[in-house]
Design a protein around this motif. Sequence first.
Motif, mmCIF file in Angstrom:
data_model
loop_
_atom_site.group_PDB
_atom_site.id
_atom_site.type_symbol
_atom_site.label_atom_id
_atom_site.label_comp_id
_atom_site.label_asym_id
_atom_site.label_seq_id
_atom_site.Cartn_x
_atom_site.Cartn_y
_atom_site.Cartn_z
ATOM 1 N N SER A 357 9.391 -4.647 -2.558
ATOM 2 C CA SER A 357 8.809 -3.353 -2.193
ATOM 3 C C SER A 357 8.352 -2.602 -3.433
ATOM 4 N N SER A 359 7.310 0.578 -3.577
ATOM 5 C CA SER A 359 7.903 1.924 -3.596
ATOM 6 C C SER A 359 9.421 1.873 -3.652
ATOM 7 N N THR A 362 10.408 1.740 1.507
ATOM 8 C CA THR A 362 9.914 1.385 2.839
ATOM 9 C C THR A 362 11.093 1.208 3.804
HETATM 10 C C1 G6P Z 1 2.540 0.589 3.592
HETATM 11 C C2 G6P Z 1 1.328 0.578 2.697
HETATM 12 C C3 G6P Z 1 1.021 -0.849 2.257
HETATM 13 C C4 G6P Z 1 2.260 -1.461 1.601
HETATM 14 C C5 G6P Z 1 3.466 -1.406 2.539
HETATM 15 C C6 G6P Z 1 4.753 -1.829 1.838
HETATM 16 O O1 G6P Z 1 2.240 -0.004 4.797
HETATM 17 O O2 G6P Z 1 0.200 1.135 3.364
HETATM 18 O O3 G6P Z 1 -0.045 -0.835 1.334
HETATM 19 O O4 G6P Z 1 1.986 -2.777 1.256
HETATM 20 O O5 G6P Z 1 3.665 -0.070 2.974
HETATM 21 O O6 G6P Z 1 5.024 -0.925 0.793
HETATM 22 P P1 G6P Z 1 6.126 -1.177 -0.301
HETATM 23 O O7 G6P Z 1 6.212 0.101 -1.060
HETATM 24 O O8 G6P Z 1 7.400 -1.507 0.420
HETATM 25 O O9 G6P Z 1 5.665 -2.322 -1.138
#
Ligand code: G6P
Length: 618
Positions: A357, A359, A362
């Motif tokens: 992830s 971020s 998620t």
């Molecule tokens: C959202 C975003 C995507 C991203 C996904 C996972 O859906 O729009 O672009 O790939 O989350 O995000 P993460 O931060 O967990 O990689």
Amino acid sequence: MCGIVGYVGRSEAAPILLDGLRRLEYRGYDSAGVAIVDGNHVETRKCAGRIPALAKLMSEKPPSGSFGISHTRWATHGKVNDENAHPHFDASGKIALVHNGVIENYQALKEQLVRDGDNDFRSQTDTEVLAHLIGSIYQQLDGKDSKARLLNAVRRALKQVIGTYGIAVVHSDIPNFLVGARRGSPLVLGVGKDENFLASDVSAIVAYTRDAVYLNDFDVVAVERDKFEISSLVGETGDHQVSKVEFTAEDIKKGDYPHYMLKEIFEQPNSVRDAMRGRLSLEECTAKLGGLNMTPAQLRDVGRVVLTGCGTALHAGMVGEYLIEQLANIPTEVEHASEFRHRNPPMTRDTLVFAISQSGETADTLGALHESRRKGYRTLGICNNVASTIARESDGGVYMHAGPEIGVAATKSFTSQLVILTLIGLLLGRMRNLSTAEGSRIIAALETLPEQIEEVLKLSDQIQAIAKKYADVNGMLFFGRQFNFPIALEGALKMKEITYLFAEGHPSAELKHGIIALIRPDLPSIFVAPDDAIFSKNLNNIEQVKARKGPIIAFTSGTGAKQLKGIANEIISLPDVPDCLMPILTVIPLQLLAYHLAVALGRDVDKPRNLAKSVTVE
Ligand code: G6P
């Protein structure tokens, strides 16, 4: 998903809150609002639309005061309109609240409030119910110390909540006092000099302070100008060090680029270099990943790998499956994080789970991590955000070090994830049968990648010309095989996310099992077909599209261009790398294709409709 900023200090709160919201807009941009307290009077400005709409409202009638809260919304409960914009108030109109998350039992809580005579709800949001609940408890509590009373009311209300929240609360009669709390949604405390901040993400406040305290789930914090106190809803609070934020306000500026997405695409030579920096051992022909917190014996005993994530991170996991199976010969599965936690996949004792992830926040991926840890599996994170919940709650992991990624469509984090998965494959492989010669071949190829990415980026103008030529199509199909099948999926995802065109990715060979019925002269097929071990097979599939008059845009390498001449309508040649590293190069022209097409169509590249970068709801 929704961004929160709170401020208490000696400066005017309005510009600080607005600036913070601008930096958090990637978390949602359906509506925005502020509540600023001036004397014992709370000024609210809120409206549907993006931050500039709120800024206009605030400039027409500037709210004054040195403490307040603010919010940018990604709608979950209730339509996108002015009434549903945060902040929301309790029945007295004195307590204002902003919220990121979902109060799952809001209906039951509301029914109880209505039974008790509180009927004055102005929005359809779950958040307003929480504001009313806090207000109703506050009324029932006595005590002269109004700060302790508000804190207590927040604590008691949250004990009744089922769901997730990151919140910030103010009371118009209690000067210079904020209450924050989190469960499942991120919240960080920024520690300044004679001023303190609350935010969903440090990027909102890094221009003012780089000293941060990352709150844990169930933490409740009382914040004043010169002090703060953290308590927990469930017994002892965890460790709360003040840590230094890794990046500066400078790192989150767009510079000369028209969009963050383009800036981040062009940062990939550096981000890829940073993902492997200090992690390659030429001498031992392997990778060194100390953050995994595993002994050589434990690494050798791994019998199965599960990779989980969402969206782009899931696609990285899919490449990882090919990589780890090829390099380390360990059975590897990829699981949608959202499915993983609700299934009961049989796993062996020696399974190693990775939550991928960017971020690190998620909700679905965090849920998968919790489920995996609850069952006792060693669960590691591959995250970019160092202080994120996934990074903190996993048993160890590998940081991407890609720097802040602001564009909603993930780009540089994807290639960093691919580098890290290669390093994991290399490390596990070298504990088993991967030879020193093969190990050093991969290391040498990895080290050459940044320059090769520079070469690929020089193709941007050529790709822009192709994007303009195909700007009036209604959709696109993406095909790839083996390592590049997930790249076809990722190319289609980028296209959907920022152009809103219909786009699908498939393994090339699946074409003949149904998809071929779609082929027609106005539907381009994008083939990711490097000159690798299965190029000739890809070529067969390309010929099948050609025979049915489908336009073909091919991304290839080596002698591929020569062989595709006269077959593909557009051919882009990429540098050569070992097959397993090819996805790190092939994804870049697909990012550029989506970017240039979105610009040609006049789309809002960095803030595509309905999306949010960090999805902290399930
Ligand atoms: C959202 C975003 C995507 C991203 C996904 C996972 O859906 O729009 O672009 O790939 O989350 O995000 P993460 O931060 O967990 O990689």
